[in-house]
Design a protein around this motif. Sequence first.
Motif, mmCIF file in Angstrom:
data_model
loop_
_atom_site.group_PDB
_atom_site.id
_atom_site.type_symbol
_atom_site.label_atom_id
_atom_site.label_comp_id
_atom_site.label_asym_id
_atom_site.label_seq_id
_atom_site.Cartn_x
_atom_site.Cartn_y
_atom_site.Cartn_z
ATOM 1 N N VAL A 169 2.055 1.675 -3.532
ATOM 2 C CA VAL A 169 0.952 2.141 -4.381
ATOM 3 C C VAL A 169 0.726 3.637 -4.160
ATOM 4 C CG1 VAL A 169 -1.552 2.018 -4.722
ATOM 5 C CG2 VAL A 169 -0.201 -0.087 -4.585
ATOM 6 N N ASP A 170 0.727 4.058 -2.899
ATOM 7 C CA ASP A 170 0.547 5.476 -2.586
ATOM 8 C C ASP A 170 1.671 6.307 -3.186
ATOM 9 O OD1 ASP A 170 -1.742 4.881 -1.191
ATOM 10 O OD2 ASP A 170 -0.807 4.973 0.787
ATOM 11 N N ARG A 171 2.894 5.807 -3.109
ATOM 12 C CA ARG A 171 4.022 6.557 -3.658
ATOM 13 C C ARG A 171 3.911 6.690 -5.168
ATOM 14 N NH1 ARG A 171 10.227 4.712 -2.629
ATOM 15 N NH2 ARG A 171 9.635 3.093 -4.144
ATOM 16 N N GLU A 172 3.496 5.622 -5.842
ATOM 17 C CA GLU A 172 3.335 5.674 -7.296
ATOM 18 C C GLU A 172 2.228 6.637 -7.704
ATOM 19 O OE1 GLU A 172 2.670 1.644 -8.401
ATOM 20 O OE2 GLU A 172 4.769 1.044 -8.140
ATOM 21 N N ALA A 173 1.228 6.798 -6.822
ATOM 22 C CA ALA A 173 0.110 7.708 -7.111
ATOM 23 C C ALA A 173 0.431 9.148 -6.733
ATOM 24 C CB ALA A 173 -1.134 7.240 -6.366
ATOM 25 N N GLN A 201 0.833 -1.205 0.000
ATOM 26 C CA GLN A 201 0.000 0.000 0.000
ATOM 27 C C GLN A 201 0.866 1.253 0.000
ATOM 28 O OE1 GLN A 201 -3.447 0.044 -0.355
ATOM 29 N NE2 GLN A 201 -2.897 2.187 -0.798
ATOM 30 N N LYS A 243 1.077 10.199 -3.760
ATOM 31 C CA LYS A 243 0.633 10.520 -2.406
ATOM 32 C C LYS A 243 1.817 10.443 -1.436
ATOM 33 C CE LYS A 243 -3.954 8.492 -3.198
ATOM 34 N NZ LYS A 243 -4.916 7.440 -2.750
#
Length: 280
Positions: A161-165, A158, A167
């Motif tokens: 995923v947040d870093r790729e988005a 997670q 966030k």
Amino acid sequence: MTQHHFLFLSPSGSTRVAAWAAAEELGRLGAQCRITDLSPVLRREAPLPNPLPGECLWVGSPVYCDHALPQVMNCIAELSPSDGRSAVPFVTWGGICSGTALLEMGAALERQGYAIMGAAKIMAEHASLWCYPNPLGRGRPNQSDLEQMRLLARAVRQRLVDREAGKLAGRITSTTLDYQTERNKNKAAAASLEAAKRRASPLLADGARCSGCGLCVDICPVGARRMASPPSPDETCILCKACARCCPQEAITVDTSGFLERLRTMAAECGEEQETRVFL
């Protein structure tokens, strides 16, 4: 989606079990994982794979004498400087003291430019007590321990995923892994595998019993045994005693008199809770 690479050394199998629990959970969530057991690399049977761009590197080691195995630390030191990759160090420990292994692994990964996404210390059965009916950490890692590795896998995924988005993604630093008491850190500073090897009797085979089957050479996780008459270890031996456990002729003997009692005393003096812990 970020790929994951699990790199570990597992003389007794516990670190491998922990790695697979996390890898299978990541696979269930759709992530691609590759697995590198360092034993074939150390036995010169396979090359050390190069890290891939953007890959999250999971590095696992058992705790020996309060530290990660030197072979694992050497592999970290040989990694190419990271271009922003992430890492997750994890250790298995046999119920005496997890020492400063995680702290040292985390700091070494940071020196190579890796961002630490999480970490874990996993309780395991003490590998040197295989001949006792009730060893320290008996039956560990159990399903509860492995669920902690799955939890870590979900949390790390997670965060990535947040870093790729774009966030703000959580992470930890190696200082998060500085959890030992000053007493235990001082003890770890004075301990080493090399010192333990100087005190221990070498794992030599009894020539009168040895059949020359070569099983101890084949099973050595670091390639430390050489086929001689009888087989003997070289300076890279880590005292895992896999050779003694596997010998069908019981030609490699280990003096275990009073060993369990000494280790229980050491565990009591350390005072570390004998549980798995995840760091996020």
